[in-house]
Design a protein around this motif. Structure first.
Motif, PDB file in Angstrom:
ATOM      1  N   THR A  82       0.853  -1.180   0.000  1.00 30.57           N
ATOM      2  CA  THR A  82       0.000   0.000   0.000  1.00 30.57           C
ATOM      3  C   THR A  82       0.889   1.231   0.000  1.00 30.57           C
ATOM      4  O   THR A  82       2.024   1.200   0.476  1.00 30.57           O
ATOM      5  CB  THR A  82      -0.925   0.053   1.235  1.00 30.57           C
ATOM      6  OG1 THR A  82      -0.126   0.045   2.425  1.00 30.57           O
ATOM      7  CG2 THR A  82      -1.895  -1.113   1.259  1.00 30.57           C
ATOM      8  N   ALA A  83       0.358   2.298  -0.547  1.00 30.18           N
ATOM      9  CA  ALA A  83       1.047   3.587  -0.544  1.00 30.18           C
ATOM     10  C   ALA A  83      -0.026   4.668  -0.488  1.00 30.18           C
ATOM     11  O   ALA A  83      -1.026   4.574  -1.213  1.00 30.18           O
ATOM     12  CB  ALA A  83       1.905   3.742  -1.802  1.00 30.18           C
ATOM     13  N   VAL A  89      -1.241  -1.269  -5.247  1.00 31.17           N
ATOM     14  CA  VAL A  89       0.090  -1.781  -5.563  1.00 31.17           C
ATOM     15  C   VAL A  89      -0.031  -3.300  -5.606  1.00 31.17           C
ATOM     16  O   VAL A  89      -0.436  -3.919  -4.632  1.00 31.17           O
ATOM     17  CB  VAL A  89       1.141  -1.356  -4.511  1.00 31.17           C
ATOM     18  CG1 VAL A  89       2.522  -1.873  -4.900  1.00 31.17           C
ATOM     19  CG2 VAL A  89       1.163   0.156  -4.310  1.00 31.17           C
ATOM     20  N   ILE A 129       2.514  -0.174  -9.534  1.00 28.38           N
ATOM     21  CA  ILE A 129       1.917   0.906  -8.735  1.00 28.38           C
ATOM     22  C   ILE A 129       0.910   1.622  -9.632  1.00 28.38           C
ATOM     23  O   ILE A 129       1.280   2.173 -10.669  1.00 28.38           O
ATOM     24  CB  ILE A 129       3.006   1.867  -8.235  1.00 28.38           C
ATOM     25  CG1 ILE A 129       4.091   1.080  -7.486  1.00 28.38           C
ATOM     26  CG2 ILE A 129       2.396   2.951  -7.357  1.00 28.38           C
ATOM     27  CD1 ILE A 129       5.382   1.844  -7.291  1.00 28.38           C
ATOM     28  N   ARG A 142       9.758   7.839  -2.170  1.00 26.04           N
ATOM     29  CA  ARG A 142       8.356   7.527  -1.908  1.00 26.04           C
ATOM     30  C   ARG A 142       8.298   6.316  -0.986  1.00 26.04           C
ATOM     31  O   ARG A 142       8.973   5.322  -1.214  1.00 26.04           O
ATOM     32  CB  ARG A 142       7.599   7.224  -3.194  1.00 26.04           C
ATOM     33  CG  ARG A 142       7.471   8.377  -4.171  1.00 26.04           C
ATOM     34  CD  ARG A 142       6.395   9.371  -3.695  1.00 26.04           C
ATOM     35  NE  ARG A 142       6.186  10.409  -4.675  1.00 26.04           N
ATOM     36  CZ  ARG A 142       5.082  10.552  -5.394  1.00 26.04           C
ATOM     37  NH1 ARG A 142       4.073   9.709  -5.245  1.00 26.04           N
ATOM     38  NH2 ARG A 142       4.977  11.528  -6.259  1.00 26.04           N
ATOM     39  N   LEU A 144       6.347   3.154   0.826  1.00 29.66           N
ATOM     40  CA  LEU A 144       5.244   2.211   0.695  1.00 29.66           C
ATOM     41  C   LEU A 144       5.388   1.130   1.752  1.00 29.66           C
ATOM     42  O   LEU A 144       6.432   0.998   2.380  1.00 29.66           O
ATOM     43  CB  LEU A 144       5.131   1.627  -0.722  1.00 29.66           C
ATOM     44  CG  LEU A 144       6.317   0.941  -1.370  1.00 29.66           C
ATOM     45  CD1 LEU A 144       6.470  -0.479  -0.878  1.00 29.66           C
ATOM     46  CD2 LEU A 144       6.073   0.907  -2.873  1.00 29.66           C
ATOM     47  N   LYS A 155       7.979  -1.489   5.954  1.00 30.49           N
ATOM     48  CA  LYS A 155       8.116  -0.227   5.228  1.00 30.49           C
ATOM     49  C   LYS A 155       9.303  -0.291   4.277  1.00 30.49           C
ATOM     50  O   LYS A 155      10.326  -0.905   4.578  1.00 30.49           O
ATOM     51  CB  LYS A 155       8.343   0.937   6.202  1.00 30.49           C
ATOM     52  CG  LYS A 155       7.186   1.196   7.130  1.00 30.49           C
ATOM     53  CD  LYS A 155       6.166   2.042   6.470  1.00 30.49           C
ATOM     54  CE  LYS A 155       5.094   2.401   7.481  1.00 30.49           C
ATOM     55  NZ  LYS A 155       3.932   2.927   6.842  1.00 30.49           N
TER      56      LYS A 155
END
Length: 172
Positions: A82-83, A89, A129, A142, A144, A155
């Protein structure tokens, strides 16, 4: 008979086990042990060289790459990520079929056996993504969160590289 209990078995003022401070200390200790145990499972998954290519404006898809190491003794299955900057994703694989490159989702995830190392790289396994809130810009990072079948998360920071996949080169 113990030195802290009277013969009738009732607690006395000298009984350290009857004090609420002892109970609170034991509960705090148990919470620490449980937290350490839960965190150590995630620590068994090591992530190296996490990156993504920069994307041009107007493109809402990208791909994430990294090397995953299972340093633990249990099999782990990566099911996705997830982001907060993307709608979804997924784990995908690109491979040649009848002379053409094809990409397909791996809905069952990616299994990492104990001691295994798996590379997510261009033209192979990768994180697809989708629905990004803006382009990936060279030089930024970034974040995610990788998700595993057993509920663990890990992470990762994606370094955004040039569109050709090269790292940002600085001359000093």
């Amino acid at each position: 008979m113990t030195p802290f209990r009277n013969p009738a078995g009732a607690s006395s003022a000298r009984d350290p086990y009857s004090h609420s401070s002892y109970r609170r200390s034991m509960l705090a200790f148990l919470a620490l042990v449980l937290a350490a145990g839960a965190g150590s499972a995630s620590a068994e998954i090591r992530i190296d060289n996490a990156w993504a290519r920069a994307t041009p404006p107007g493109i809402d898809r990208g791909a994430g790459y990294m090397t995953l190491h299972n340093d633990g003794e249990q099999t782990r299955t990566l099911t996705g990520a997830t982001a907060d900057w993307a709608q979804s994703v997924e784990i995908h694989e690109s491979r040649e079929v009848d002379g053409q490159m094809r990409m397909q989702a791996l809905p069952e995830g990616l299994t990492l056996e104990p001691g295994a190392t798996i590379e997510l790289a261009p033209m192979g396994l990768h994180l697809m993504i989708m629905g990004m809130d803006g382009p990936l810009t060279q030089g930024e990072e970034r974040s995610l969160t990788l998700e595993f079948r057993n509920g663990e998360t890990r992470k990762a920071q994606l370094d955004i590289r040039a569109p050709d996949g090269t790292a940002d080169q600085h001359s000093h």
